[in-house]
Design a protein around this motif. Structure first.
Motif, mmCIF file in Angstrom:
data_model
loop_
_atom_site.group_PDB
_atom_site.id
_atom_site.type_symbol
_atom_site.label_atom_id
_atom_site.label_comp_id
_atom_site.label_asym_id
_atom_site.label_seq_id
_atom_site.Cartn_x
_atom_site.Cartn_y
_atom_site.Cartn_z
ATOM 1 N N LYS A 16 -62.891 -6.899 -18.429
ATOM 2 C CA LYS A 16 -63.671 -6.912 -17.196
ATOM 3 C C LYS A 16 -62.767 -7.087 -15.976
ATOM 4 C CE LYS A 16 -67.880 -8.857 -15.221
ATOM 5 N NZ LYS A 16 -69.011 -9.803 -15.418
ATOM 6 N N ASN A 30 -66.070 0.211 -21.263
ATOM 7 C CA ASN A 30 -66.130 -1.165 -21.756
ATOM 8 C C ASN A 30 -67.469 -1.459 -22.426
ATOM 9 O OD1 ASN A 30 -63.582 -1.587 -20.763
ATOM 10 N ND2 ASN A 30 -64.244 -2.651 -18.918
ATOM 11 N N GLN A 31 -68.540 -0.839 -21.922
ATOM 12 C CA GLN A 31 -69.850 -1.024 -22.548
ATOM 13 C C GLN A 31 -69.913 -0.344 -23.912
ATOM 14 O OE1 GLN A 31 -72.537 0.557 -19.614
ATOM 15 N NE2 GLN A 31 -72.521 -1.304 -18.360
ATOM 16 N N LYS A 88 -66.190 0.952 -16.547
ATOM 17 C CA LYS A 88 -67.363 0.144 -16.861
ATOM 18 C C LYS A 88 -68.131 0.735 -18.039
ATOM 19 C CE LYS A 88 -71.317 -2.121 -14.666
ATOM 20 N NZ LYS A 88 -72.068 -2.322 -13.407
ATOM 21 N N ALA A 141 -63.043 -9.563 -23.913
ATOM 22 C CA ALA A 141 -64.066 -8.987 -23.043
ATOM 23 C C ALA A 141 -63.807 -9.365 -21.587
ATOM 24 C CB ALA A 141 -65.453 -9.462 -23.480
ATOM 25 N N TYR A 183 -63.601 3.159 -11.615
ATOM 26 C CA TYR A 183 -64.401 1.955 -11.870
ATOM 27 C C TYR A 183 -65.623 2.282 -12.725
ATOM 28 C CZ TYR A 183 -67.532 -1.976 -11.088
ATOM 29 O OH TYR A 183 -68.394 -3.024 -11.271
ATOM 30 N N GLN A 208 -61.075 -3.851 -15.406
ATOM 31 C CA GLN A 208 -62.051 -2.902 -14.858
ATOM 32 C C GLN A 208 -62.185 -3.060 -13.352
ATOM 33 O OE1 GLN A 208 -66.082 -3.029 -16.658
ATOM 34 N NE2 GLN A 208 -66.819 -3.276 -14.570
ATOM 35 N N ASN A 209 -62.131 -4.287 -12.858
ATOM 36 C CA ASN A 209 -62.264 -4.543 -11.426
ATOM 37 C C ASN A 209 -60.937 -4.391 -10.678
ATOM 38 O OD1 ASN A 209 -65.022 -5.179 -11.704
ATOM 39 N ND2 ASN A 209 -64.566 -7.296 -12.208
#
Length: 209
Positions: free
Chosen positions: A174, A159-160, A156, A170, A152, A177-178
């Protein structure tokens, strides 16, 4: 063809199999470093181009095809390969598949303890549950939780670092990612602790890189 010879070579000099897994992970990450470096360089260039990408979104609002063409032209002029980060990830899948087959079947790892794990060829239960959760089991594996948590954190950060081409993309990133760490908790809870420890180490080294 790759993992077992390296493992056997290290085991001639080191008796602690947990330490061997750490060294094996470092060797694999070091071997993949040239490709990984290029992918991170591509991510960095894409981040620098983020303001220009936002301008293109405003200019081509409602024109997805025009936006895509302009974005690819901008990336080409800057020497950015938007798929540059995929190759290191793809190369890790056969290695992970090899680890998946190696750890549960390795005779050497059976009953081999490391930290709180009593057997690196089996799961590392730190808590037994009085009930069974479907697709999860009746125990809690700490290495599995660490692997999921580090996944995770790395997703994160990734992705940033990587600007998406659209708000929809996006949102999808996200959600992934979760969702991915939750899926890993259910998939890896009963896997060999040596494998989940390797997964955790890989994420930590990637995070540092």
């Amino acid at each position: 063809f790759l993992i077992i010879p390296i493992f056997n070579l290290l085991s001639k000099f080191i008796s602690n199999y947990g330490i061997i897994i750490i060294l094996l992970t470092i060797i694999i990450k070091f071997a993949l470093w040239p490709l990984t470096y290029r992918s991170y360089l591509s991510f960095a260039k894409m981040n620098v181009l983020k303001p220009e990408l936002e301008e293109l979104r405003k200019k081509y609002e409602g024109d997805a095809q025009g936006m895509q063409a302009a974005q690819m032209q901008m990336y080409s002029q800057a020497g950015v390969n938007p798929l540059g980060g995929c190759l290191p990830q793809l190369l890790q899948f056969p290695i992970l598949a090899g680890m998946y087959r190696f750890f549960p079947s390795s005779v050497e790892l059976r009953q081999a303890p490391f930290l709180w794990a009593k057997d690196l060829s089996s799961y590392d239960s730190i808590l037994s549950l009085p009930f069974t959760i479907p697709f999860y089991g009746n125990h809690v594996s700490l290495f599995c939780l660490l692997a999921a948590g580090s996944t995770y954190a790395y997703s994160k950060l990734n992705n940033q670092m990587t600007p998406s081409s659209s708000p929809e993309m996006a949102m999808q990133m996200k959600i992934m990612q979760n969702f991915m760490p939750i899926m890993l908790v259910f998939l890896f809870n009963s896997f060999a602790s040596g494998l989940t420890f390797y997964f955790f180490l890989t994420n930590i080294i990637s995070f540092g890189q």
